[in-house]
Design a protein around this motif. Structure first.
Motif, PDB file in Angstrom:
ATOM      1  N   GLY A 116      39.517  43.529  23.689  1.00  0.00           N
ATOM      2  CA  GLY A 116      39.501  44.555  24.725  1.00  0.00           C
ATOM      3  C   GLY A 116      40.386  44.246  25.904  1.00  0.00           C
ATOM      4  N   ALA A 117      40.971  43.052  25.928  1.00  0.00           N
ATOM      5  CA  ALA A 117      41.807  42.608  27.051  1.00  0.00           C
ATOM      6  C   ALA A 117      41.141  42.916  28.390  1.00  0.00           C
ATOM      7  N   TRP A 118      39.852  42.581  28.484  1.00  0.00           N
ATOM      8  CA  TRP A 118      39.077  43.034  29.638  1.00  0.00           C
ATOM      9  C   TRP A 118      39.522  42.383  30.939  1.00  0.00           C
ATOM     10  N   ALA A 119      39.826  41.097  30.915  1.00  0.00           N
ATOM     11  CA  ALA A 119      40.269  40.449  32.151  1.00  0.00           C
ATOM     12  C   ALA A 119      41.588  41.055  32.632  1.00  0.00           C
ATOM     13  N   LEU A 120      42.481  41.356  31.696  1.00  0.00           N
ATOM     14  CA  LEU A 120      43.745  41.980  32.072  1.00  0.00           C
ATOM     15  C   LEU A 120      43.517  43.400  32.571  1.00  0.00           C
ATOM     16  N   ARG A 121      42.632  44.139  31.912  1.00  0.00           N
ATOM     17  CA  ARG A 121      42.306  45.480  32.392  1.00  0.00           C
ATOM     18  C   ARG A 121      41.803  45.438  33.830  1.00  0.00           C
ATOM     19  N   ASP A 122      40.906  44.496  34.101  1.00  0.00           N
ATOM     20  CA  ASP A 122      40.347  44.390  35.451  1.00  0.00           C
ATOM     21  C   ASP A 122      41.435  44.065  36.466  1.00  0.00           C
ATOM     22  N   ALA A 123      42.367  43.178  36.098  1.00  0.00           N
ATOM     23  CA  ALA A 123      43.438  42.796  37.017  1.00  0.00           C
ATOM     24  C   ALA A 123      44.366  43.980  37.306  1.00  0.00           C
ATOM     25  N   ILE A 124      44.697  44.751  36.269  1.00  0.00           N
ATOM     26  CA  ILE A 124      45.557  45.925  36.446  1.00  0.00           C
ATOM     27  C   ILE A 124      44.831  46.987  37.260  1.00  0.00           C
ATOM     28  N   ALA A 125      43.547  47.182  36.964  1.00  0.00           N
ATOM     29  CA  ALA A 125      42.762  48.170  37.712  1.00  0.00           C
ATOM     30  C   ALA A 125      42.701  47.815  39.190  1.00  0.00           C
ATOM     31  N   ALA A 126      42.503  46.542  39.484  1.00  0.00           N
ATOM     32  CA  ALA A 126      42.435  46.117  40.882  1.00  0.00           C
ATOM     33  C   ALA A 126      43.756  46.364  41.598  1.00  0.00           C
ATOM     34  N   ARG A 127      44.871  46.147  40.909  1.00  0.00           N
ATOM     35  CA  ARG A 127      46.184  46.321  41.559  1.00  0.00           C
ATOM     36  C   ARG A 127      46.541  47.791  41.730  1.00  0.00           C
ATOM     37  N   THR A 128      46.089  48.641  40.835  1.00  0.00           N
ATOM     38  CA  THR A 128      46.463  50.055  40.868  1.00  0.00           C
ATOM     39  C   THR A 128      45.423  50.943  41.541  1.00  0.00           C
ATOM     40  N   GLY A 129      44.232  50.397  41.848  1.00  0.00           N
ATOM     41  CA  GLY A 129      43.178  51.203  42.449  1.00  0.00           C
ATOM     42  C   GLY A 129      42.471  52.106  41.471  1.00  0.00           C
ATOM     43  N   LEU A 130      42.550  51.796  40.182  1.00  0.00           N
ATOM     44  CA  LEU A 130      41.908  52.585  39.144  1.00  0.00           C
ATOM     45  C   LEU A 130      40.698  51.857  38.579  1.00  0.00           C
ATOM     46  N   GLU A 131      39.968  52.539  37.701  1.00  0.00           N
ATOM     47  CA  GLU A 131      38.866  51.916  36.972  1.00  0.00           C
ATOM     48  C   GLU A 131      39.404  51.284  35.691  1.00  0.00           C
ATOM     49  N   ALA A 132      38.720  50.249  35.209  1.00  0.00           N
ATOM     50  CA  ALA A 132      39.156  49.595  33.977  1.00  0.00           C
ATOM     51  C   ALA A 132      39.195  50.573  32.807  1.00  0.00           C
ATOM     52  N   ALA A 133      38.330  51.581  32.824  1.00  0.00           N
ATOM     53  CA  ALA A 133      38.307  52.580  31.755  1.00  0.00           C
ATOM     54  C   ALA A 133      39.550  53.444  31.735  1.00  0.00           C
ATOM     55  N   GLN A 134      40.377  53.360  32.798  1.00  0.00           N
ATOM     56  CA  GLN A 134      41.624  54.120  32.864  1.00  0.00           C
ATOM     57  C   GLN A 134      42.844  53.273  32.515  1.00  0.00           C
ATOM     58  N   VAL A 135      42.622  52.083  31.976  1.00  0.00           N
ATOM     59  CA  VAL A 135      43.698  51.136  31.681  1.00  0.00           C
ATOM     60  C   VAL A 135      43.634  50.721  30.221  1.00  0.00           C
ATOM     61  N   LEU A 136      44.791  50.729  29.556  1.00  0.00           N
ATOM     62  CA  LEU A 136      44.869  50.233  28.183  1.00  0.00           C
ATOM     63  C   LEU A 136      46.095  49.336  28.042  1.00  0.00           C
ATOM     64  N   PRO A 137      45.930  48.017  27.984  1.00  0.00           N
ATOM     65  CA  PRO A 137      47.059  47.140  27.673  1.00  0.00           C
ATOM     66  C   PRO A 137      47.539  47.370  26.240  1.00  0.00           C
ATOM     67  N   GLY A 138      48.822  47.125  26.027  1.00  0.00           N
ATOM     68  CA  GLY A 138      49.376  47.294  24.689  1.00  0.00           C
ATOM     69  C   GLY A 138      50.592  46.416  24.500  1.00  0.00           C
ATOM     70  N   ALA A 139      51.160  46.490  23.301  1.00  0.00           N
ATOM     71  CA  ALA A 139      52.301  45.650  22.943  1.00  0.00           C
ATOM     72  C   ALA A 139      53.591  46.238  23.493  1.00  0.00           C
ATOM     73  N   GLY A 140      53.718  46.210  24.821  1.00  0.00           N
ATOM     74  CA  GLY A 140      54.883  46.765  25.469  1.00  0.00           C
ATOM     75  C   GLY A 140      54.828  48.288  25.502  1.00  0.00           C
TER      76      GLY A 140
END
Length: 375
Positions: free
Chosen positions: A74-98
């Motif tokens: 789920g790449a949850w730690a990365l989702r949380d880090a991206i969410a914190a930087r963008t002001g979004l919720e983790a449910a609005q973030v999906l890491p992927g292969a580029g």
């Protein structure tokens, strides 16, 4: 000699017959072997010239000790880090292969044969290929004169069958970016059945006051946003990017993605890079802006007319496909790899990545000789 085996007739989907195989840039070792050039620089694939951030290198080494186990699916730690930087919720973030991988997921999840994807051209070919692979129809608008998306022309391509309207900004291969206010007006004008997607792969290079589609999403607009760690963050070799979007879009792409599509070292490096971004990105962005203008001025002194760019590359038209091919070959012979832009829809142009000052100076010196040779 044994006969070459072949697939049964009709096994591959008919849509694939019209899709060109992606042509990667020339690797340094390949040019060394073929042309016998000892010193080769690569200004072809828009990688940032800086290495990964120090914290990212340390995180990669630490992650290597745990490679016997699968990465966090789920790449949850990365989702949380991206969410914190963008002001979004983790449910609005999906890491992927580029961004490439995320484009493929979006087309796979949303496009059926007969559906439409609207985009401009020349532009990033992965969007074109993704639609074609699904058997979808492309609705193509011309670019504005400065190489940015002409949003009025793009809007005119939208029909009742259009599902996706893609804005690549800064645009690859031209470097032009749309204005923030123009992007918002475009989003307001789109009919409700269309999902707008803003491909911000070069987001970090935008000047102050440039568009921020992630902020628009946070304000409640329904759109998809693509970004990557491959450019300014220096992690192209790890293949990690991310989608920002409504939770139901994230869930839809989650259905079709590979479970472990972002490796453990990639996740760790991306998290560490975000932690050091505020301290280290400004130097990288400033150097790129300075060197991009130096390169553009040098090209103009050689009689060329590069398009204005807000990214980490410049596109220059050579007048004809034949001259572009000749100049590219002459540059290769001098140990400088740039990218022919034919596959991106600009067959008479070359795209040149902005590197370190010594690399850019070498390109300009090689270009002077190449242009004379190809005259």
């Amino acid at each position: 000699m044994k006969p070459t085996p072949k697939l049964p007739h009709g096994l591959a989907r008919p849509a694939l017959a019209g899709v060109d195989v992606y042509e990667p840039g020339r690797p340094v070792d390949d040019v060394r072997r073929e042309l016998g050039v000892e010193s080769v620089i690569r200004l072809a694939s828009n990688e940032g010239p800086f290495p990964p951030m120090p914290g990212a290198v340390a995180a990669i080494c630490e992650a290597a000790e745990g490679l016997r186990v699968y990465p966090d699916a789920g790449a949850w730690a990365l989702r949380d880090a991206i969410a914190a930087r963008t002001g979004l919720e983790a449910a609005q973030v999906l890491p992927g292969a580029g961004v490439d991988g995320l484009i493929r997921l979006m087309c796979l999840a949303l496009l059926d044969p007969g559906d439409e994807l609207a985009m401009a051209w020349p532009s990033f070919l992965s969007w074109r290929m993704g639609a074609q692979v699904q058997g979808a129809t492309l609705r193509v608008a011309p670019l504005a004169a400065d190489g940015a998306y002409d949003l009025d022309a793009l809007l005119a391509q939208v029909t009742p069958r259009t599902k996706l309207a893609v804005v690549v900004s800064p645009n690859n291969p031209t470097g032009g970016a749309v204005a923030a206010a123009d992007l918002e007006r475009f989003l307001d004008a789109l009919p409700g059945h269309v999902l707008p997607v803003v491909d911000e792969a070069y987001f970090e290079y935008l000047p102050e006051g440039g568009h921020d589609a992630g902020r628009l999403l946070a304000e409640g607009r329904a759109l998809g946003v693509m970004r990557t760690f491959s450019k300014a963050f220096g992690l192209a070799g790890l293949r990690v990017g991310y989608l920002l979007g409504p939770p139901d879009l994230v869930r839809a792409l989650g259905v079709v993605r590979n479970v472990f599509d972002v490796s453990a070292p990639a996740q760790a490096a991306a998290i560490a890079s975000l932690a050091e971004a505020d301290a280290l990105l400004p130097e990288r962005i400033a150097l790129n802006a300075t060197e991009r203008e130096t390169m553009a001025a040098g090209m103009r002194e050689l009689g060329l007319a590069p398009l204005p760019s807000e990214a980490n590359f410049l596109l220059v038209d050579l007048g004809s496909p034949e001259r572009a091919q000749a100049v590219n070959a002459a540059l290769l012979a001098r140990g400088v790899i740039v990218r022919p832009a034919r596959a991106f829809g600009a067959p008479s142009a070359l795209r040149v990545t902005v590197g370190f000052p010594e690399e850019n100076a070498r390109f300009l010196d090689a270009a002077a000789g190449a242009l004379t040779e190809a005259a």
